[in-house]
Design a protein around this motif. Structure first.
Motif, PDB file in Angstrom:
ATOM      1  N   LYS A  30      34.343  49.375  45.599  1.00  9.64           N
ATOM      2  CA  LYS A  30      34.018  47.951  45.491  1.00  9.64           C
ATOM      3  C   LYS A  30      35.026  47.240  44.583  1.00  9.64           C
ATOM      4  O   LYS A  30      35.468  46.125  44.884  1.00  9.64           O
ATOM      5  CB  LYS A  30      32.595  47.803  44.937  1.00  9.64           C
ATOM      6  CG  LYS A  30      31.913  46.510  45.314  1.00  9.64           C
ATOM      7  CD  LYS A  30      30.546  46.414  44.680  1.00  9.64           C
ATOM      8  CE  LYS A  30      29.475  46.599  45.715  1.00  9.64           C
ATOM      9  NZ  LYS A  30      28.140  46.250  45.237  1.00  9.64           N
ATOM     10  N   GLY A  71      31.603  42.601  48.229  1.00  3.60           N
ATOM     11  CA  GLY A  71      30.238  43.104  48.354  1.00  3.60           C
ATOM     12  C   GLY A  71      29.334  42.804  47.179  1.00  3.60           C
ATOM     13  O   GLY A  71      28.181  43.238  47.144  1.00  3.60           O
ATOM     14  N   TYR A  72      29.805  42.046  46.203  1.00  2.08           N
ATOM     15  CA  TYR A  72      28.951  41.663  45.081  1.00  2.08           C
ATOM     16  C   TYR A  72      28.069  40.495  45.515  1.00  2.08           C
ATOM     17  O   TYR A  72      28.433  39.715  46.395  1.00  2.08           O
ATOM     18  CB  TYR A  72      29.789  41.259  43.867  1.00  2.08           C
ATOM     19  CG  TYR A  72      30.593  42.402  43.278  1.00  2.08           C
ATOM     20  CD1 TYR A  72      29.988  43.346  42.450  1.00  2.08           C
ATOM     21  CD2 TYR A  72      31.950  42.528  43.549  1.00  2.08           C
ATOM     22  CE1 TYR A  72      30.729  44.394  41.911  1.00  2.08           C
ATOM     23  CE2 TYR A  72      32.698  43.567  43.015  1.00  2.08           C
ATOM     24  CZ  TYR A  72      32.084  44.499  42.205  1.00  2.08           C
ATOM     25  OH  TYR A  72      32.816  45.526  41.676  1.00  2.08           O
TER      26      TYR A  72
END
Length: 175
Positions: A8, A30-31
């Protein structure tokens, strides 16, 4: 020992390198959008992520920036007609794409650019340099004569210009 980035974090860093937008990069990595700003700010302060970004940016810069040798090689290939350009032609039957050499004007410009960098034994360039140096010497001499604060300044200037005429084989005011 270098700490590896999580997948990530690496996605975030890669997105950030591409866009330069920290919050958007965090979301694409993807946060969650509500914490993207604070996570992105944190990530950019982490030494491992910061050094990864710096290394990748240096790598990208070195690949994208043309050095002098590469520039002269490109100019040479244009001048020789080796470099082709794509030409799109439209006819009633359709659109056609073809390759052609650079036109003569472009090739001559490339040669001139190369010669600027490598003048070699060009007599014209040497003559231009000599003329520029002579003009500079004349200007300096005129300035020093004008700065001499005597009553005979005009006479000295006239005398000096006469001497210059004799040396240069013409008159000093360009006629």
């Amino acid at each position: 020992m270098k700490r590896k980035l999580t997948p990530k974090q690496q996605r975030f860093a890669d997105e950030y390198i591409e866009s330069g937008k920290k919050e958007e990069s965090a979301i694409k990595a993807g946060y969650k959008s509500r914490s993207a700003h604070s996570i992105a700010t944190e990530n950019l302060q982490k030494p491992a992520i910061k050094s990864y970004i710096d290394e990748r940016m240096a790598e990208i810069a070195s690949k994208r920036i043309m050095d002098a040798t590469e520039a002269v090689e490109l100019l040479t290939s244009i001048a020789r007609g080796e470099e082709k350009e794509t030409v799109i032609s439209s006819t009633p039957e359709g659109v056609y794409e073809s390759q052609k050499e650079a036109d003569l004007k472009t090739r001559i410009s490339a040669v001139k650019e190369i010669l600027k960098r490598y003048p070699g034994d060009d007599k014209l360039v040497k003559a231009q340099i000599r003329k520029a140096e002579a003009d500079a010497d004349i200007a300096e001499a005129k300035a020093s004569i004008m700065n001499a604060s005597t009553d005979s300044t005009e006479a000295k200037v006239s005398e000096y210009l006469d001497k210059l005429d004799d040396v240069l084989g013409g008159d000093s005011d360009g006629n």
